[in-house]
Design a protein around this motif. Structure first.
Motif, mmCIF file in Angstrom:
data_model
loop_
_atom_site.group_PDB
_atom_site.id
_atom_site.type_symbol
_atom_site.label_atom_id
_atom_site.label_comp_id
_atom_site.label_asym_id
_atom_site.label_seq_id
_atom_site.Cartn_x
_atom_site.Cartn_y
_atom_site.Cartn_z
ATOM 1 N N ASN A 192 0.765 -1.278 -0.065
ATOM 2 C CA ASN A 192 -0.171 -0.026 0.002
ATOM 3 C C ASN A 192 0.853 1.186 -0.152
ATOM 4 O O ASN A 192 0.120 2.371 -0.399
ATOM 5 N N GLU A 212 -1.517 0.470 -8.796
ATOM 6 C CA GLU A 212 -2.765 1.005 -9.234
ATOM 7 C C GLU A 212 -3.080 0.191 -10.567
ATOM 8 O O GLU A 212 -4.425 -0.501 -10.877
ATOM 9 N N ARG A 215 -3.509 -3.724 -10.056
ATOM 10 C CA ARG A 215 -4.901 -3.819 -9.572
ATOM 11 C C ARG A 215 -6.021 -3.750 -10.590
ATOM 12 O O ARG A 215 -6.988 -4.487 -10.532
ATOM 13 N N GLU A 216 -5.909 -2.562 -11.150
ATOM 14 C CA GLU A 216 -6.975 -2.578 -12.297
ATOM 15 C C GLU A 216 -7.046 -3.522 -13.370
ATOM 16 O O GLU A 216 -7.994 -4.014 -13.776
ATOM 17 N N GLY A 219 -7.059 -7.270 -11.417
ATOM 18 C CA GLY A 219 -7.960 -7.590 -10.351
ATOM 19 C C GLY A 219 -7.412 -8.475 -9.358
ATOM 20 O O GLY A 219 -7.945 -8.904 -8.542
ATOM 21 N N LYS A 220 -6.092 -8.225 -8.994
ATOM 22 C CA LYS A 220 -5.524 -8.717 -7.762
ATOM 23 C C LYS A 220 -4.346 -7.942 -7.385
ATOM 24 O O LYS A 220 -4.123 -6.923 -7.927
ATOM 25 N N SER A 221 -3.834 -8.349 -6.114
ATOM 26 C CA SER A 221 -2.894 -7.309 -5.636
ATOM 27 C C SER A 221 -1.428 -7.767 -6.171
ATOM 28 O O SER A 221 -1.357 -8.788 -6.812
ATOM 29 N N LEU B 5 -7.797 -2.143 3.839
ATOM 30 C CA LEU B 5 -7.915 -1.927 2.508
ATOM 31 C C LEU B 5 -7.940 -3.460 1.680
ATOM 32 O O LEU B 5 -7.248 -4.361 2.051
ATOM 33 N N ASP B 6 -9.015 -3.751 1.047
ATOM 34 C CA ASP B 6 -9.025 -4.957 -0.046
ATOM 35 C C ASP B 6 -7.739 -4.985 -0.678
ATOM 36 O O ASP B 6 -7.340 -3.815 -1.068
ATOM 37 N N SER B 7 -7.293 -6.199 -1.073
ATOM 38 C CA SER B 7 -5.904 -6.256 -1.716
ATOM 39 C C SER B 7 -6.314 -6.365 -3.274
ATOM 40 O O SER B 7 -5.360 -6.229 -4.028
ATOM 41 N N ASP B 8 -7.399 -6.631 -3.763
ATOM 42 C CA ASP B 8 -7.613 -6.866 -4.863
ATOM 43 C C ASP B 8 -8.596 -5.598 -5.902
ATOM 44 O O ASP B 8 -8.760 -5.749 -7.282
ATOM 45 N N ARG B 9 -8.571 -4.454 -5.207
ATOM 46 C CA ARG B 9 -9.045 -3.329 -5.692
ATOM 47 C C ARG B 9 -8.200 -2.295 -5.898
ATOM 48 O O ARG B 9 -7.388 -2.134 -5.066
ATOM 49 N N PRO B 10 -8.083 -1.354 -6.895
ATOM 50 C CA PRO B 10 -7.402 -0.233 -6.592
ATOM 51 C C PRO B 10 -7.410 0.656 -5.477
ATOM 52 O O PRO B 10 -8.644 0.555 -4.948
ATOM 53 N N ILE B 11 -6.326 1.086 -4.961
ATOM 54 C CA ILE B 11 -6.280 1.501 -3.591
ATOM 55 C C ILE B 11 -7.052 2.893 -3.539
ATOM 56 O O ILE B 11 -8.082 3.188 -2.668
#
Lengths: 232, 123
Positions: A192, A212, A215-216, A219-221, B5-11
């Motif tokens: 983060n 970002e 993630r976009e 759909g995953k970290s 915060l969820d890990s799978d969506r844009p922060i």
């Protein structure tokens, strides 16, 4: 924003083994960049070249457009993967040492952070636990007003509560136009606070993107993507 | 305490949602000054650039406005906040209906169940 660090076709060979192969990286000011890769991928080699501890076989690294050397060391604050500090020294003596050595060292900041983490400045380094030693070293590195902070595995031995504090320390202490390059395996913990990531594997850059975007698009970290890309 | 915060969506989207919720629920009052980007990034434990992006997004929607030198403030337009509250409530309700429908309930059945639960709480 101006470019702080630039690597052009950077290659490092150890005998027959190619640790870095034609690496190109350009880092601008004001970012926190994760250098991520499995063990033996070339992270520390790259970091050592940036800090002038290794010379590249070919290609070049420049900081503010100038080759690595005395000038680049003045603006880079480096946390190595192994300590180089004298274990018999007391923390306050090490702080004096850093103050002498680096013109951009902020002594007050260092003592503030030590106090926050309840570390006694009169203690000797050798009496401290592994995690506390790591904290001290990170405090020293983050107390400089540098343009580029290069942190090689900064939080590996630190407990989760102190980790939160340390990440917060990193966030609140680097100057707005400075850039931080962090190498780590603990991706989930620092994801983060990163805005860019570089995946490195077998001396090649596998991916260079923003958190970002990853993630976009996926759909995953970043952590999940890393586990997928480097699945054993 | 870092934000959850969820890990799978844009922060940045999650930060926007979180601040919206803080405004609706009155943690931030209309006209109140927001902490600086740096401070907020520190509190949430996120990258300052990501926080900046989230705040720009909130500004675009009008929920937050900035004074060139003195920082960012929550809108004084209480109607806008009420509208946001209403639309979020609608969203939550339709999500609820969706998951109940998946469980096989009809809308009328769901309503009866809700009434029953509310009565139970009052007793």
């Amino acid at each position: 924003m101006s470019t702080i660090l630039e690597c052009k076709n950077l290659t490092k060979r150890y005998g027959n083994f190619t640790a870095l192969d034609q690496i190109n990286i350009s880092l601008e000011g004001g970012h926190i960049v994760g250098l991520l890769g499995p063990n033996g991928s070339g992270k520390t080699t790259l970091i050592k070249i940036i800090n002038g501890l290794l010379t590249p076989t070919s290609g070049e690294a420049t900081v503010h457009g100038k080759p690595i050397g005395v000038e680049s060391k003045k603006v880079i604050s480096y946390l190595p993967d192994h300590t180089y500090l004298n274990k018999n020294m007391r923390i306050r003596d090490i702080i004096d040492y850093f103050e002498d050595f680096y013109s951009d060292f902020d002594t007050k900041r260092a003592y503030d952070m030590l106090a926050k983490l309840s570390i006694n400045p009169t203690d000797k380094l050798k009496t401290m636990s592994k995690g506390t030693k790591e904290k001290v070293q990170l405090i020293l590195v983050m107390s400089r007003h540098a343009d580029l902070y290069v942190l090689d595995e900064p939080i590996a031995g630190v407990d989760p509560a102190a980790r939160d504090y340390i990440l917060n320390t990193i966030l609140s202490n680097y100057d707005e136009n400075a850039t931080i390059l962090i190498s780590t395996h603990l991706i989930a913990d620092i994801e983060n606070i990163l805005d860019q990531v570089i995946f490195i594997h077998n001396g090649h850059i596998r991916l260079s993107s923003t958190v970002e975007e990853i993630r976009e698009q996926n759909g995953k970290s970043v952590d999940a993507l890393f586990r997928e890309v480097f699945k054993c | 305490m870092p934000w959850n915060l969820d890990s799978d969506r844009p922060i940045f989207i999650q930060i926007v949602e979180r601040i919206q919720l803080d405004i609706i629920s009155g943690i931030y009052h209309p006209g109140e000054k927001l902490p600086s980007v740096r401070e907020l990034a520190g509190i949430a434990a996120v990258n300052p650039n990501t926080m900046q992006k989230a705040l720009s997004e909130l500004e675009r929607s009008g929920l937050v406005y900035s004074h060139r030198t003195s920082g960012r403030f929550i809108t004084e337009d209480t109607e806008m906040i009420e509208n946001l509250k209403a639309s979020l409530a609608e969203e939550k309700i339709s999500e609820f209906f969706e998951s109940m429908t998946k469980l096989g309930f009809q809308k009328t059945e769901i309503l009866t169940m809700i009434e029953k639960i509310i009565k139970g709480e009052q007793e």
